[in-house]
Enzyme design. Structure first.
Site, PDB file in Angstrom:
ATOM      1  N   ARG A 165      -9.198   1.337   8.820  1.00  6.81           N
ATOM      2  CA  ARG A 165      -8.775  -0.200   9.084  1.00  6.81           C
ATOM      3  C   ARG A 165      -9.954  -0.780   9.688  1.00  6.81           C
ATOM      4  NH1 ARG A 165      -2.908   0.672   9.025  1.00  6.81           N
ATOM      5  NH2 ARG A 165      -1.892  -1.261   8.897  1.00  6.81           N
ATOM      6  N   ARG A 178      -0.410  -9.174  13.316  1.00  5.44           N
ATOM      7  CA  ARG A 178      -1.147  -8.147  12.620  1.00  5.44           C
ATOM      8  C   ARG A 178      -1.958  -8.609  11.215  1.00  5.44           C
ATOM      9  NH1 ARG A 178       3.808  -4.954  10.777  1.00  5.44           N
ATOM     10  NH2 ARG A 178       2.014  -3.240   9.955  1.00  5.44           N
ATOM     11  N   ARG A 190      11.636  -5.927   4.712  1.00  5.19           N
ATOM     12  CA  ARG A 190      11.450  -4.617   4.590  1.00  5.19           C
ATOM     13  C   ARG A 190      12.291  -3.675   5.349  1.00  5.19           C
ATOM     14  NH1 ARG A 190       5.129  -1.925   5.302  1.00  5.19           N
ATOM     15  NH2 ARG A 190       5.274  -3.124   7.199  1.00  5.19           N
ATOM     16  N   ARG A 223      11.462  -2.339  11.331  1.00  4.29           N
ATOM     17  CA  ARG A 223      10.452  -1.955  12.075  1.00  4.29           C
ATOM     18  C   ARG A 223      10.291  -3.080  13.222  1.00  4.29           C
ATOM     19  NH1 ARG A 223       5.432   0.012   8.373  1.00  4.29           N
ATOM     20  NH2 ARG A 223       4.471  -0.902  10.015  1.00  4.29           N
ATOM     21  N   LYS A 249       0.844  -1.176   0.152  1.00  5.03           N
ATOM     22  CA  LYS A 249       0.220   0.043   0.092  1.00  5.03           C
ATOM     23  C   LYS A 249       0.802   1.247  -0.145  1.00  5.03           C
ATOM     24  CE  LYS A 249      -1.834  -1.049   4.027  1.00  5.03           C
ATOM     25  NZ  LYS A 249      -1.209  -2.492   4.148  1.00  5.03           N
TER      26      LYS A 249
HETATM   27  P1  ADP Z   1       2.401  -1.742   3.249  1.00  2.00           P
HETATM   28  O1  ADP Z   1       2.472  -0.309   3.091  1.00  2.00           O
HETATM   29  O2  ADP Z   1       1.016  -2.351   2.590  1.00  2.00           O
HETATM   30  O3  ADP Z   1       2.388  -2.266   4.605  1.00  2.00           O
HETATM   31  P2  ADP Z   1       4.821  -1.760   1.742  1.00  2.00           P
HETATM   32  O4  ADP Z   1       4.562  -0.686   0.584  1.00  2.00           O
HETATM   33  O5  ADP Z   1       5.625  -1.062   2.852  1.00  2.00           O
HETATM   34  O6  ADP Z   1       3.644  -2.329   2.562  1.00  2.00           O
HETATM   35  O7  ADP Z   1       5.642  -2.907   1.154  1.00  2.00           O
HETATM   36  C1  ADP Z   1       5.903  -3.958   2.028  1.00  2.00           C
HETATM   37  C2  ADP Z   1       7.424  -4.452   1.511  1.00  2.00           C
HETATM   38  O8  ADP Z   1       7.103  -5.258   0.344  1.00  2.00           O
HETATM   39  C3  ADP Z   1       8.345  -3.342   1.181  1.00  2.00           C
HETATM   40  O9  ADP Z   1       9.519  -3.834   1.634  1.00  2.00           O
HETATM   41  C4  ADP Z   1       8.288  -3.087  -0.100  1.00  2.00           C
HETATM   42  O10 ADP Z   1       9.552  -2.441  -0.411  1.00  2.00           O
HETATM   43  C5  ADP Z   1       7.939  -4.345  -0.756  1.00  2.00           C
HETATM   44  N1  ADP Z   1       7.158  -4.406  -1.861  1.00  2.00           N
HETATM   45  C6  ADP Z   1       6.048  -3.528  -2.051  1.00  2.00           C
HETATM   46  N2  ADP Z   1       5.602  -3.908  -3.277  1.00  2.00           N
HETATM   47  C7  ADP Z   1       6.103  -4.947  -3.880  1.00  2.00           C
HETATM   48  C8  ADP Z   1       6.140  -5.715  -4.911  1.00  2.00           C
HETATM   49  N3  ADP Z   1       5.161  -5.592  -6.041  1.00  2.00           N
HETATM   50  N4  ADP Z   1       6.774  -6.934  -5.063  1.00  2.00           N
HETATM   51  C9  ADP Z   1       7.816  -7.190  -4.189  1.00  2.00           C
HETATM   52  N5  ADP Z   1       8.089  -6.332  -3.097  1.00  2.00           N
HETATM   53  C10 ADP Z   1       7.247  -5.125  -3.062  1.00  2.00           C
HETATM   54  P1  AMP Z   2       1.192   0.722   8.971  1.00  2.00           P
HETATM   55  O1  AMP Z   2       2.395   1.433   8.729  1.00  2.00           O
HETATM   56  O2  AMP Z   2       0.023   1.005   8.125  1.00  2.00           O
HETATM   57  O3  AMP Z   2       1.336  -0.771   8.584  1.00  2.00           O
HETATM   58  O4  AMP Z   2       0.730   0.921  10.280  1.00  2.00           O
HETATM   59  C1  AMP Z   2       1.594   0.412  11.523  1.00  2.00           C
HETATM   60  C2  AMP Z   2       0.517   0.186  12.737  1.00  2.00           C
HETATM   61  O5  AMP Z   2       0.079   1.391  13.077  1.00  2.00           O
HETATM   62  C3  AMP Z   2      -0.629  -0.721  12.647  1.00  2.00           C
HETATM   63  O6  AMP Z   2      -0.337  -2.053  12.935  1.00  2.00           O
HETATM   64  C4  AMP Z   2      -1.540  -0.169  13.621  1.00  2.00           C
HETATM   65  O7  AMP Z   2      -1.111  -0.712  14.947  1.00  2.00           O
HETATM   66  C5  AMP Z   2      -1.495   1.611  13.589  1.00  2.00           C
HETATM   67  N1  AMP Z   2      -2.215   2.133  12.742  1.00  2.00           N
HETATM   68  C6  AMP Z   2      -1.909   2.511  11.604  1.00  2.00           C
HETATM   69  N2  AMP Z   2      -3.147   3.178  10.887  1.00  2.00           N
HETATM   70  C7  AMP Z   2      -4.084   2.895  11.823  1.00  2.00           C
HETATM   71  C8  AMP Z   2      -5.623   2.865  11.710  1.00  2.00           C
HETATM   72  N3  AMP Z   2      -6.236   3.511  10.699  1.00  2.00           N
HETATM   73  N4  AMP Z   2      -6.354   2.432  12.849  1.00  2.00           N
HETATM   74  C9  AMP Z   2      -5.829   1.598  13.663  1.00  2.00           C
HETATM   75  N5  AMP Z   2      -4.499   1.824  13.819  1.00  2.00           N
HETATM   76  C10 AMP Z   2      -3.652   2.197  12.840  1.00  2.00           C
END
Ligand code: ADP
Ligand code: AMP
Length: 214
Positions: free
Chosen positions: A88, A171, A127, A160, A13
């Site tokens: 969420r 999660r 990541r 992280r 995302k």
């Molecule tokens: P989210 O925001 O949904 O938690 P991220 O955008 O941070 O996810 O992506 C999670 C991990 O996967 C990151 O390390 C990112 O660089 C990697 N990633 C994102 N899109 C792709 C893809 N299409 N193929 C492989 N790895 C990806």
């Molecule tokens: P993210 O970076 O989107 O993966 O979010 C990391 C963490 O932040 C999540 O696992 C939740 O604990 C908290 N968080 C982020 N966005 C929300 C939301 N809209 N509602 C509740 N918790 C959130």
């Protein structure tokens, strides 16, 4: 253009939201980034959010909703925005709809980035995040130019705390229980776009862009 990014933690995302934000020149609003910035600055909100985030739980709705509703009313959001990580829960989605309706406004698209659970743990352990500017990398798929250093701002990259495998599993469980119902919610609203998130990130991006500009 007002877009919501849906998908499991690690689905991509944030990666897509950043690219969409640059393409359409609209803000990328990540609630996770907002919380992490608050934790880093040791604010009251950060202290409260951290206790939930460290356990892989969602931060309570009342700590999130007003924050986002206030943010999307700001001047830089008039042309649109990409919401990443919000809503969420169903109550968060309803609160957003209500706040926007009061402004005679609405979300245009909810994009669900689909990645099976099996791929998620692997992705999350690779990541690496920059806690200063929010940039995200992947050790295998999207490595930084210099190991451990953010290409954008030169800060140190970290795994992280909530990306450790045991927390990721928690999660994922929380995602299926509390967030996945939003897919149906936006399908019923007629604004859901489903994209395959397992392919190359540029292909995912092209698929989203062609769907939202059709
Ligand atoms: P989210 O925001 O949904 O938690 P991220 O955008 O941070 O996810 O992506 C999670 C991990 O996967 C990151 O390390 C990112 O660089 C990697 N990633 C994102 N899109 C792709 C893809 N299409 N193929 C492989 N790895 C990806
Ligand atoms: P993210 O970076 O989107 O993966 O979010 C990391 C963490 O932040 C999540 O696992 C939740 O604990 C908290 N968080 C982020 N966005 C929300 C939301 N809209 N509602 C509740 N918790 C959130």
């Amino acid at each position: 253009m007002k877009i919501i990014m849906l998908g499991a933690p690690g689905a991509g995302k944030g990666t897509q939201a950043k690219m969409l934000s640059e393409k359409f020149n609209i803000p990328h609003i990540s609630t996770g980034d907002i919380f992490r910035a608050n934790i880093k600055n040791n604010t009251e909100l950060g202290k409260k959010a951290k206790t939930y985030m460290d356990q892989g739980l969602l931060v309570p709705d009342e700590l999130v909703v007003d924050l986002v509703v206030d943010r999307v009313k700001q001047e830089d959001c008039t042309k649109g925005y990409i919401l990443d990580g919000f809503p969420r829960t169903i109550p968060q989605a309803e609160a957003l709809d209500k706040a926007l309706a009061a402004l005679s406004d609405k979300v245009d698209f909810a994009v669900d980035v689909e990645v099976p659970d099996e791929n998620i743990v692997k992705r999350m352990s690779g990541r690496r995040a920059c806690l200063k500017c929010g940039a995200t990398y992947h050790l295998e798929h999207i490595p930084p130019k210099q190991e451990g250093i953010c290409d954008t701002c030169g800060s140190e990259l970290v795994l992280r705390d909530d990306d450790k495998p045991e927390t990721v599993l928690k999660r994922l469980g929380v995602y299926h229980e509390q967030t996945q119902p939003l897919i149906d919610y936006y399908k019923k609203a007629g604004i859901l776009l489903e994209v395959d998130g397992t392919v190359d990130m540029k292909v995912v991006f092209d698929n989203i862009v062609s769907a939202v500009t059709k």
